[in-house]
Design a protein around this motif. Structure first.
Motif, mmCIF file in Angstrom:
data_model
loop_
_atom_site.group_PDB
_atom_site.id
_atom_site.type_symbol
_atom_site.label_atom_id
_atom_site.label_comp_id
_atom_site.label_asym_id
_atom_site.label_seq_id
_atom_site.Cartn_x
_atom_site.Cartn_y
_atom_site.Cartn_z
ATOM 1 N N UNK A 396 -8.644 -7.692 -11.673
ATOM 2 C CA UNK A 396 -9.101 -7.436 -10.455
ATOM 3 C C UNK A 396 -10.474 -8.226 -10.238
ATOM 4 N N UNK A 397 -11.208 -8.518 -11.140
ATOM 5 C CA UNK A 397 -12.767 -9.037 -11.027
ATOM 6 C C UNK A 397 -12.520 -10.556 -10.652
ATOM 7 N N UNK A 398 -11.413 -11.123 -10.600
ATOM 8 C CA UNK A 398 -11.032 -12.435 -10.155
ATOM 9 C C UNK A 398 -11.302 -12.289 -8.655
ATOM 10 N N UNK A 399 -10.845 -11.217 -8.055
ATOM 11 C CA UNK A 399 -10.891 -11.182 -6.573
ATOM 12 C C UNK A 399 -12.188 -10.164 -5.989
ATOM 13 N N UNK A 400 -12.536 -9.292 -6.849
ATOM 14 C CA UNK A 400 -13.978 -8.754 -6.200
ATOM 15 C C UNK A 400 -15.092 -9.490 -6.301
ATOM 16 N N UNK A 401 -15.074 -10.529 -7.022
ATOM 17 C CA UNK A 401 -16.456 -11.418 -7.119
ATOM 18 C C UNK A 401 -16.412 -12.338 -5.609
ATOM 19 N N UNK A 402 -15.193 -12.387 -5.088
ATOM 20 C CA UNK A 402 -15.061 -13.302 -4.016
ATOM 21 C C UNK A 402 -15.956 -12.566 -2.643
ATOM 22 N N UNK A 403 -15.891 -11.287 -2.623
ATOM 23 C CA UNK A 403 -16.627 -10.551 -1.516
ATOM 24 C C UNK A 403 -17.786 -9.627 -2.238
ATOM 25 N N UNK A 404 -18.468 -9.897 -3.259
ATOM 26 C CA UNK A 404 -19.684 -9.611 -3.734
ATOM 27 C C UNK A 404 -19.698 -8.307 -4.552
ATOM 28 N N UNK A 405 -18.465 -7.872 -5.187
ATOM 29 C CA UNK A 405 -18.491 -6.830 -6.000
ATOM 30 C C UNK A 405 -18.207 -7.387 -7.531
ATOM 31 N N UNK A 406 -19.019 -6.859 -8.666
ATOM 32 C CA UNK A 406 -18.831 -7.271 -9.929
ATOM 33 C C UNK A 406 -19.457 -8.495 -10.246
ATOM 34 N N UNK A 407 -20.407 -8.815 -9.322
ATOM 35 C CA UNK A 407 -21.317 -9.712 -9.317
ATOM 36 C C UNK A 407 -22.871 -9.212 -8.770
ATOM 37 N N UNK A 408 -23.758 -9.581 -9.451
ATOM 38 C CA UNK A 408 -25.228 -9.103 -8.912
ATOM 39 C C UNK A 408 -26.238 -10.024 -9.004
ATOM 40 N N UNK A 409 -27.168 -9.612 -8.200
ATOM 41 C CA UNK A 409 -28.409 -10.450 -7.828
ATOM 42 C C UNK A 409 -29.609 -9.846 -7.388
#
Length: 582
Positions: A396-409
């Protein structure tokens, strides 16, 4: 022979030992006082003072000497009337000038006298003017120590950014800590002789090693915009009952013009400050949600995988990696263009665009845009955020980072993404320090070895900018971000919020980031609200209106002329050719 030995001994006693005895006597009479150095000022881009050091005095007392005070008043006939005042009279006279309790001062003096103490701090932190009045009383044994106090004229509006200086002179966060090496001076020493009764020997060999004051530091911040940003975000945090809020303004070249966060604190009263004392735009990393879709779209365009008008079949729900992903609102299956996916902020559409890129390539663009790496500002407490390593970009992380979940800043990193698009695909290093005092009343530009990076081509940056203008249009998710008279490009964000304390998702992060004028960007504005509990949870509803107000203020500040024409926008949905319609 005996006479010769006697003469030599007499010469030693009178000559050599005389110097030693004199030095010992001087050491017994000498007093050494530290001369504090004035810390450098911190000013905004226009020279408005944000932090300054002012001279203050600590009044000290030798109670044994003060007890002998006799007040002398010259009478009309020229005679002098003498009145024994003692410690009680000294306490009353000093208290009347500095606004202290005379009974408390008298008690302190009498207690010290009983203990045969020759030194105590009687009153601390009085003004030089007050000390002059006390000195004019000519009370024996009453002296002062020069000290320095840090003041912050702008108070809460800029406190998390500026930081503070503690009572011991050490910096506590913000610019005060970041620029301490330049701001901090070198104390000097004052050596003087004092007689047995405590009075200074005026004719003695008094000497000074002068203090070296610190250098002033000029920031890129504009005080007026900072004040506006602080008040706007504070009002919206209260209105939406949010946990916290942040508002950032930069210009297109990466100069940070405002960095506000709420709740704040008063760095003039640091002892009573509560909660976080960090500058949230630097310190708080969060999952951005849909604002991060800009990276996915820009990367796919740059790699030639899509065009703004590529057509996708976009359902409300899409299954990938044994998980069902949804859009924020139910909708029938649509034929969206790439531009339409971004304008409608579709998660399922963004996944279809993003999966055209390998995990390695997408992660590389995240880093190029500034996520997962420090900004280079070197602000105390700054978070680098998090971008999963390539081997974690699966399931799932492969796809969530595409719309800004599972990645932070942090907010500064998020702003940097949009600054890159606004600047023709070139990511400029974010800058907070404009210059350092040159010793002649001017400023020398801050040294910076960071370089700008071409992340995407000017063509792709232009395409993304044009796509982002639809977000603020009628078919987009943020018409409330519109700025009258100006073309605006921007993106909403509504993300599930990860709570570090509970180690689970709780609440939402609502945001809007954009730039204007879209055809020739001058300013980038970011507004973020953490865990709103009233009005709405959506960035287009609660962050976009603040963006509009703050962007208007920035454009007025920069005397930026309005847009001369309306933008030509991409089609958001598939329009079949005439032949198909027939």
């Amino acid at each position: 022979m005996i006479f010769t030995v006697f003469a030599a001994q007499l010469l030693r006693v009178q000559g050599l030992d005389a110097a030693s005895v004199s030095q010992q006597a001087f050491s017994e009479r000498a007093n050494r006082v530290t001369i504090p150095a004035m810390r450098g000022e911190v000013v905004d881009a226009d020279g408005i003072t944000l932090a300054r050091s002012v001279e203050r005095r600590n009044i000290t007392a030798d109670p044994l000497a003060a007890s002998t005070w006799v007040k002398r008043d010259r009478q009309p006939d020229g005679s002098v009337k003498k009145t024994k005042m003692g410690l009680k009279g000294a306490a009353e006279a000093i208290a009347a000038i500095v606004g202290a309790d005379p009974a408390a001062l008298s008690s302190s003096l009498q207690r010290a006298e009983t203990q045969n103490r020759r030194f105590l701090y009687l009153v601390k932190d009085v003004s030089p003017q007050q000390w002059t009045q006390v000195s004019d009383l000519r009370i024996p044994g009453i002296f002062s120590e020069r000290t320095v106090k840090r003041e912050y004229p702008q108070g809460t509006s800029v406190a998390p950014l500026i930081g503070w200086v503690g009572a011991d002179g050490s910096p506590g966060g913000g610019i005060e800590a970041m620029q301490n090496r330049r701001l901090n001076g070198k104390p000097g020493t004052h050596v003087y002789e004092r007689a047995a009764d405590g009075t200074v020997i005026a004719t003695a060999d008094n000497s000074d090693t002068p203090a070296v004051d610190g250098k002033p530091v000029q920031l890129t911040i504009n005080n007026d915009l900072q004040w506006t940003a602080q008040n706007l975000i504070a009002a919206q945090v209260k209105s939406t009952k949010s946990l916290s809020g942040e508002a950032v303004v930069t210009d297109v070249k990466g100069n940070i013009v405002a960095a506000a966060s709420y709740p704040s604190f008063d760095n003039n009263q640091i002892a009573s400050a509560k909660g976080s004392l960090l500058s949230r735009p630097f310190a708080d990393a969060y999952e951005p949600g849909s604002t991060s879709k800009v990276i996915t779209m820009a990367a796919a365009l740059e790699e030639g995988k899509v065009t703004p008008q590529s057509v996708f079949t976009v359902p409300y729900q899409l299954e990938r990696a044994d998980q069902k992903f949804k859009d924020s609102h139910p909708h029938p299956t649509e034929k969206y263009t790439t531009a339409g996916i971004l304008a409608d902020s579709s998660n399922t559409g963004t996944i279809q665009v993003g999966e055209k890129l390998s995990p390695q390539v997408l992660r590389g663009y995240m880093n190029k845009f500034g996520l997962g790496v420090p900004t280079g500002v070197r602000f105390p407490g700054e978070s680098s955020g998090y971008v999963p390593p390539v081997d974690k970009l699966k399931g799932p992380t492969r796809y969530t980072v595409m719309f800004g979940q599972g990645v932070s800043g942090n907010s500064m990193q998020q702003v940097s993404v949009f600054q890159t698009i606004a600047n023709g695909g070139v990511r400029e290093p974010l800058k907070l320090v404009k210059g350092v005092g040159d010793g002649s009343g001017g400023y020398t530009a801050a040294q910076d070895d960071r370089v700008a990076v071409q992340v995407v081509s000017p063509k792709v940056a232009g395409e993304v900018s044009r796509m982002l203008q639809s977000v603020v249009g009628e078919g987009g998710t943020a018409p409330k971000a519109a700025v009258p008279g100006y073309n605006v490009a921007g993106k909403t964000g509504t993300a599930e919020r990860y709570d570090e304390k509970t180690r689970r998702y709780a609440g939402y992060t609502a945001s809007f980031i954009g730039f204007a004028p879209a055809e020739k960007p001058q300013y980038i504005v970011s507004v973020t609200l953490q865990r709103p509990q009233a009005v709405s949870i959506y960035g287009g509803e609660i962050a976009a209106p603040v963006f509009s107000q703050l962007m208007q203020a920035a454009l007025r500040h920069g005397h930026v002329p309005p847009s001369s024409s309306k933008p030509t926008l991409y089609d958001l949905k598939y329009v079949p050719p005439k032949s198909e319609k027939q």
